[in-house]
Design an enzyme around this catalytic site. Structure first.
Site, mmCIF file in Angstrom:
data_model
loop_
_atom_site.group_PDB
_atom_site.id
_atom_site.type_symbol
_atom_site.label_atom_id
_atom_site.label_comp_id
_atom_site.label_asym_id
_atom_site.label_seq_id
_atom_site.Cartn_x
_atom_site.Cartn_y
_atom_site.Cartn_z
ATOM 1 N N GLU A 49 0.860 -1.176 0.000
ATOM 2 C CA GLU A 49 0.000 0.000 0.000
ATOM 3 C C GLU A 49 0.900 1.230 0.000
ATOM 4 O OE1 GLU A 49 -4.054 -1.631 2.235
ATOM 5 O OE2 GLU A 49 -2.806 -0.122 3.219
ATOM 6 N N ASP A 60 -5.652 9.970 9.547
ATOM 7 C CA ASP A 60 -4.344 9.530 10.017
ATOM 8 C C ASP A 60 -3.913 10.282 11.265
ATOM 9 O OD1 ASP A 60 -3.459 7.597 7.936
ATOM 10 O OD2 ASP A 60 -3.804 9.315 6.623
ATOM 11 N N TYR A 175 -10.773 -3.628 3.649
ATOM 12 C CA TYR A 175 -9.832 -3.169 4.666
ATOM 13 C C TYR A 175 -10.636 -2.921 5.936
ATOM 14 C CZ TYR A 175 -5.963 -0.372 6.664
ATOM 15 O OH TYR A 175 -4.956 0.128 7.445
#
Length: 267
Positions: A49, A60, A175
């Site tokens: 990734e 994030d 995911y």
């Protein structure tokens, strides 16, 4: 068969699980990324990734936010990243590469232009964390036309009905974000992950990669017992940050972590 599907099929036949490292492209400098991609494969990575740096990476935590800042300080662009993948493909035609990031850089480039350029460079999949499947109806056909998998996120709070929707909309793998919060946060509860992954398996027909909270060989091994893939990001990006002034040390630092994870997962 697409590269990602083929990878998971091969691993399933071998009764092994995918090790999926994440690094931010261009961190700490552009020249590091392609050699690092090869080093990660040598250390046991099955899928890479590659983060597309963005100025406002809201999903994030500080570790990857700073990685984006370092990459952007050297003007790492989306086209630069596609060039990196193209260079990687000159000597590696097998390892799937997923571009992971945010919608804005893709929108700026243009969805169709991005899809064509990504496919030509050798990209296999795209994961845009702020593009849910309900809003990807115009984007997904363009990606499908170029043979690119669209990978979507499943959260601990995602309803069963929505998991079914995501499973139908996505391809490649799902995911599963194993923790509430941003990347690099909290401590993993493997029992909770196992229970949630079982639920997802009953609702969607795609391999499941688990990310967030995987920091070392022990946690990678534990998650590999219940998931199809183990995604590790912040632990690797931390090593890049610690060695940002000595780039020659990055491959060994990141490779050491991945090798330990690979060995633990294969036991």
């Amino acid at each position: 068969m697409r590269r990602i599907e083929s990878c998971f099929q091969r691993l399933a036949d071998q009764k092994r699980k995918a090790l999926i490292p994440f690094v931010t492209a261009g961190d700490p400098v552009k020249e590091v990324t392609v050699p690092l991609m090869h080093a990660m494969v040598d250390a046991g990575a099955d899928i890479i990734e590659l983060g597309v740096p963005f100025s406002d990476p809201m999903a994030d935590g500080p570790v990857i936010q700073l990685a984006c800042e370092r990459a952007l300080a050297h003007n790492t662009s989306t086209r630069d990243i596609l060039d990196m993948v193209k260079t990687f493909r000159e000597t590696n035609a097998d390892t799937p590469v997923v571009l992971m990031g945010y919608l804005n850089p893709v929108e700026v480039m243009g969805y169709e232009a991005f899809a064509k350029a990504a496919a030509e460079a050798g990209v296999d999949g795209v994961l845009l964390v702020d593009l849910p499947p309900e809003e990807a109806l115009d984007v997904k056909p363009l990606m499908d036309a170029q043979g690119l998998d669209m990978i979507f996120l499943v959260a601990p709070t995602t309803s069963d009905a929505r998991i079914k929707l995501i499973g139908k909309a996505g391809s490649g793998y799902l995911y599963y974000v194993s923790l509430k919060g941003v990347t690099g946060s909290a401590t993993l509860n493997v029992d909770e992950v196992a229970s949630r992954v079982e639920t997802i398996r009953n609702l969607a027909q795609l391999p499941i990669g688990v990310g967030f909270g995987i920091k070392d060989a022990e946690s990678a091994q534990a998650v590999s017992r219940v998931a199809d893939g183990v995604v590790v990001g912040s632990a690797l990006v931390n090593q890049i940050a610690e060695n940002k002034d000595t780039p020659d040390a990055i491959n060994n630092a990141v490779g050491g972590i991945l090798s330990a994870m690979r060995n633990a997962m294969d036991q």
